[in-house]
Design a protein around this motif. Structure first.
Motif, PDB file in Angstrom:
ATOM      1  N   UNK A  18     -17.362 -89.199 -57.437  1.00  0.00           N
ATOM      2  CA  UNK A  18     -18.403 -89.946 -56.749  1.00  0.00           C
ATOM      3  C   UNK A  18     -19.751 -89.587 -57.347  1.00  0.00           C
ATOM      4  N   UNK A  19     -20.725 -90.473 -57.169  1.00  0.00           N
ATOM      5  CA  UNK A  19     -22.070 -90.213 -57.659  1.00  0.00           C
ATOM      6  C   UNK A  19     -23.074 -90.788 -56.669  1.00  0.00           C
ATOM      7  N   UNK A  32     -14.681 -94.781 -47.550  1.00  0.00           N
ATOM      8  CA  UNK A  32     -15.348 -93.531 -47.907  1.00  0.00           C
ATOM      9  C   UNK A  32     -16.793 -93.761 -48.311  1.00  0.00           C
ATOM     10  N   UNK A  33     -17.035 -94.841 -49.049  1.00  0.00           N
ATOM     11  CA  UNK A  33     -18.411 -95.195 -49.415  1.00  0.00           C
ATOM     12  C   UNK A  33     -19.238 -95.439 -48.160  1.00  0.00           C
ATOM     13  N   UNK A  66     -24.824 -95.297 -53.779  1.00  0.00           N
ATOM     14  CA  UNK A  66     -23.684 -94.385 -53.790  1.00  0.00           C
ATOM     15  C   UNK A  66     -22.475 -95.093 -54.365  1.00  0.00           C
ATOM     16  N   UNK A  67     -21.700 -94.363 -55.146  1.00  0.00           N
ATOM     17  CA  UNK A  67     -20.530 -94.914 -55.843  1.00  0.00           C
ATOM     18  C   UNK A  67     -19.362 -93.962 -55.693  1.00  0.00           C
ATOM     19  N   UNK A  68     -18.206 -94.506 -55.355  1.00  0.00           N
ATOM     20  CA  UNK A  68     -16.963 -93.729 -55.281  1.00  0.00           C
ATOM     21  C   UNK A  68     -15.901 -94.503 -56.058  1.00  0.00           C
ATOM     22  N   UNK A 113     -20.339-104.235 -45.786  1.00  0.00           N
ATOM     23  CA  UNK A 113     -19.551-103.012 -45.689  1.00  0.00           C
ATOM     24  C   UNK A 113     -18.620-102.900 -46.894  1.00  0.00           C
ATOM     25  N   UNK A 114     -18.612-101.739 -47.516  1.00  0.00           N
ATOM     26  CA  UNK A 114     -17.789-101.542 -48.703  1.00  0.00           C
ATOM     27  C   UNK A 114     -16.305-101.582 -48.362  1.00  0.00           C
TER      28      UNK A 114
END
Length: 287
Positions: free
Chosen positions: A5-6, A136-137, A154-156, A238-239
């Motif tokens: 993740x970042x 999770x994101x 945010x990235x997962x 929503x992701x």
């Protein structure tokens, strides 16, 4: 979740990284099929037919998955664990031969929403890999917002959510990945309080005797898809919903996917059969 993740954030307070990691760890502890002690793994080992209480986060993901499955006419299913394992995409690891059985699960997953409990039918193993990463994101993003971080990306594992704007006043721009050898260019999307998820046949798969089999299954047949779809990208608030819908639309095929995306007012882009198909909501975003 077997990925990284970042986070890019504007003026994050001390401890932000730890808070994000804790949110993602909560998802893994509840929903990972690769962790033997996760709530999901323990549920799959329990006898079928028994009700099991689950945490609120777990129940939210199961409810969303069931709703997407119903809305897509069965193109999305949470009961694909047995097939995933047989084809080498589960916790047991890769296989080098085709499985003996290629039929859909003969069971399903039931959710008692009021009591927050689930049960599985015989032959059904719960698999949240088509939706849990997006959740999770969202869980990490919700933690950031609750702790005063208003501007971030945010990235997962390739699923992203952008909130607010960058320090230079621009939105969080992200480039949509296109499949290898795809002739066209990918889209550049401004994630201003939006999420994006892409499902593609080129990320994972099984190759046997020169034949490539997709890691995306059609729950209605139990077979890997072979409908010409190379990737599906969905943009949503929503992701979790972007993630789940990208999976479902991939299974449906280009024409049916766009028709359903239009019906559900989803912003979706399908790359299939050498063409690009976009939904009405996607086109409206261009304006």
């Amino acid at each position: 979740m077997g990925t990284s993740w970042s986070l890019q954030a504007v003026a994050p307070p001390a401890g932000t990284g730890g808070g994000v990691q804790a949110a993602l760890d909560r998802v893994v502890a509840q929903m990972s099929q690769w962790q033997a002690v996760s709530d999901l793994s323990r549920f799959n080992r329990a006898p079928p037919g028994e009700w099991h209480g689950i945490p609120a986060e777990f129940a939210e993901v199961v409810a969303a998955g069931i709703d997407i499955g119903t809305a897509s006419g069965g193109a999305f299913s949470l009961a694909m664990g047995e097939l995933s394992e047989a084809w080498g995409f589960g916790a047991a690891g890769p296989v080098d031969t085709l499985p003996d059985f290629m039929v859909p699960s003969d069971g399903g997953i039931d959710l008692d929403r009021d009591a927050r409990r689930i049960r599985r039918s015989k032959g059904a193993l719960l698999d949240l890999s088509g939706i849990a990463k997006g959740y999770g994101v969202d869980l990490a993003a919700d933690w950031l917002l609750a702790n005063g971080v208003r501007h971030f990306l945010i990235e997962v594992g390739g699923e992203l959510r952008g909130e607010g704007i960058r320090p230079d006043g621009h939105p969080w721009w992200v480039d949509v990945e296109v499949p290898p050898s795809w002739a066209g260019a990918g889209w550049r999307i401004a994630l201003h309080d939006l999420s994006i998820a892409t499902s593609g046949d080129y990320r994972r798969g099984l190759a046997v005797d020169g034949q490539h089999y997709s890691h995306s299954f059609d729950p209605r047949t139990g077979r890997p898809i072979a409908n010409g779809v190379r990737s599906v990208t969905v943009v949503h608030r929503r992701c979790m919903m972007a993630d789940g819908w990208a999976t479902a639309l991939t299974v449906l095929g280009a024409d049916a996917a766009i028709a359903l995306a239009d019906e559900k007012e989803l912003a979706a882009c399908v790359l299939a059969n050498g063409r690009e198909y976009v939904s009405r909501a996607w086109r409206e975003m261009l304006g």
